[in-house]
Design a protein around this motif. Structure first.
Motif, mmCIF file in Angstrom:
data_model
loop_
_atom_site.group_PDB
_atom_site.id
_atom_site.type_symbol
_atom_site.label_atom_id
_atom_site.label_comp_id
_atom_site.label_asym_id
_atom_site.label_seq_id
_atom_site.Cartn_x
_atom_site.Cartn_y
_atom_site.Cartn_z
ATOM 1 N N GLU A 16 0.814 -1.308 -0.060
ATOM 2 C CA GLU A 16 0.067 0.063 -0.017
ATOM 3 C C GLU A 16 1.068 1.440 -0.076
ATOM 4 O O GLU A 16 1.687 1.462 0.752
ATOM 5 N N THR A 28 0.028 4.428 0.566
ATOM 6 C CA THR A 28 -0.329 5.342 1.660
ATOM 7 C C THR A 28 -0.740 6.846 0.917
ATOM 8 O O THR A 28 -0.126 6.763 -0.099
ATOM 9 N N GLY A 61 -7.138 -6.738 -4.951
ATOM 10 C CA GLY A 61 -6.650 -5.295 -4.191
ATOM 11 C C GLY A 61 -6.339 -4.366 -5.413
ATOM 12 O O GLY A 61 -6.692 -4.303 -6.457
ATOM 13 N N GLN A 99 -7.539 5.360 -4.190
ATOM 14 C CA GLN A 99 -8.353 6.150 -3.339
ATOM 15 C C GLN A 99 -7.748 7.476 -3.329
ATOM 16 O O GLN A 99 -6.615 7.701 -3.545
ATOM 17 N N GLU A 141 -13.361 5.758 -3.421
ATOM 18 C CA GLU A 141 -12.369 4.482 -3.692
ATOM 19 C C GLU A 141 -13.230 4.012 -4.966
ATOM 20 O O GLU A 141 -14.321 3.898 -4.949
ATOM 21 N N ASN A 154 -3.880 7.123 -3.160
ATOM 22 C CA ASN A 154 -3.289 5.919 -2.216
ATOM 23 C C ASN A 154 -3.717 4.773 -3.434
ATOM 24 O O ASN A 154 -4.891 4.818 -3.985
ATOM 25 N N THR A 158 -4.056 0.769 -2.644
ATOM 26 C CA THR A 158 -4.202 -0.356 -1.611
ATOM 27 C C THR A 158 -3.191 -1.442 -1.977
ATOM 28 O O THR A 158 -3.117 -1.612 -3.161
#
Length: 319
Positions: A146, A148, A174, A178, A275, A294, A296
């Motif tokens: 991820e 971040t 995944g 975001q 998201e 971000n 994930t």
């Protein structure tokens, strides 16, 4: 304070969105017209006939004014609206990845001027897991970890105005995108954490992830928030700041640590973010000055030919 100018009023326009105010994905999706696709096909065909590579196709050499007109709503929303747009859809199955990337490149040329993304001079940057490790100096973009919340090249100069992503293949699982509005984040800090906000207008050290030449410093020194000429600018990636202070030999003080922890807590709140998952052929463009993004963590397919593959563009505004 390094920068005495600070945004001290709440911003209430659409730049300061939260999840509840833009909960209709249709409002931030744009579809390429048939005229647009036909125009890019013609330009790419002519370029191939002249043995030009993807990145040789330049706004200076070909007329793409009509393409730019098609993308005007995207340009406006990125620069002065919600700050991001999902553009559908380059028909990958019909064209193949090379043509798809050429169309993506032309779309980027309509929105801004492409920038080099590393010291090697890469303009079209492959975002996929290479097996490298962030703890060993890799950038998040070449791992499956991820990332971040951050904006691209937060440690570098200049800061890209726009970041583009083209999805060629998705992960097995995944890898969601975001986004968070920096204006909404700033509003929250101004209302409920004004002391934290003042700290974030002061300078922090950022690790430069090896993106520097011999004799240059391995760290850079920027404030997280900057307000200038009526525009907010962020530079943020928590891990790069932590490593940057270690490399600079300047431990984060109590105020700095507390400020970063408050930011991280806010970024974990679902009401601040949208998201979604890009699908093959879709392009995401974000205002890199005040939108934090971000990705994930993800799991890839065992078959190398089916592993997640995105292509990134960095763009600067044209005068």
């Amino acid at each position: 304070m390094d920068n005495p100018q600070m945004l001290t009023e709440e911003v209430s326009d659409e730049r300061a969105w939260r999840a509840g105010s833009i909960d209709d994905p249709a409002a931030w999706h744009y579809t390429l017209s048939e005229d647009y696709l036909a125009g890019t096909e013609r330009i790419i065909r002519d370029a191939r006939d002249n043995h030009m590579s993807i990145t040789d196709i330049s706004r200076q050499d070909v007329s793409i004014d009509c393409l730019g007109e098609c993308l005007q709503p995207v340009t406006e929303v990125i620069r002065s609206g919600r700050g991001f747009a999902v553009v559908s859809r380059v028909p990958i199955n019909g064209y193949g990845p090379e043509i798809a990337q050429s169309m993506y490149w032309l779309t980027g040329e309509c929105l801004g001027a492409p920038m080099e993304q590393n010291i090697e001079g890469t303009l079209l940057y492959d975002v996929r897991d290479t097996g490298d490790n962030v703890a060993q100096g890799a950038r998040f973009s070449v791992t499956n970890a991820e990332s971040t919340f951050h904006n691209d090249n937060a440690f570098g100069e200049p800061l890209p105005d726009i970041v583009g992503l083209l999805c060629l293949r998705t992960a097995k699982s995944g890898g969601q995108s975001q986004l968070v509005s920096g204006y909404a984040l700033h509003n929250e800090l101004l209302e409920n954490h004004p002391d934290v906000l003042q700290t974030l207008y002061r300078r922090f050290y950022f690790d430069r992830r090896g993106q520097f030449r011999a004799g240059d410093s391995p760290t850079s020194h920027f404030p997280v928030f900057r307000w200038s000429q009526g525009e907010l600018t962020l530079r943020y990636l928590y891990y790069y700041i932590q490593v940057g202070h270690e490399r600079a030999g300047k431990s984060l003080n109590v105020e700095q640590r507390d400020a970063l922890e408050v930011v991280e807590a806010l970024l974990r709140r679902p009401d601040f973010r949208v998201e979604f998952s890009l699908q093959p052929g879709q392009m995401l463009f974000t205002n890199n000055r005040w939108i934090l993004h971000n990705r994930t963590a993800f799991e890839d397919d065992a078959d190398p030919a089916r592993r997640r593959h995105y292509v990134r563009l960095w763009l600067r505004y044209r005068d």
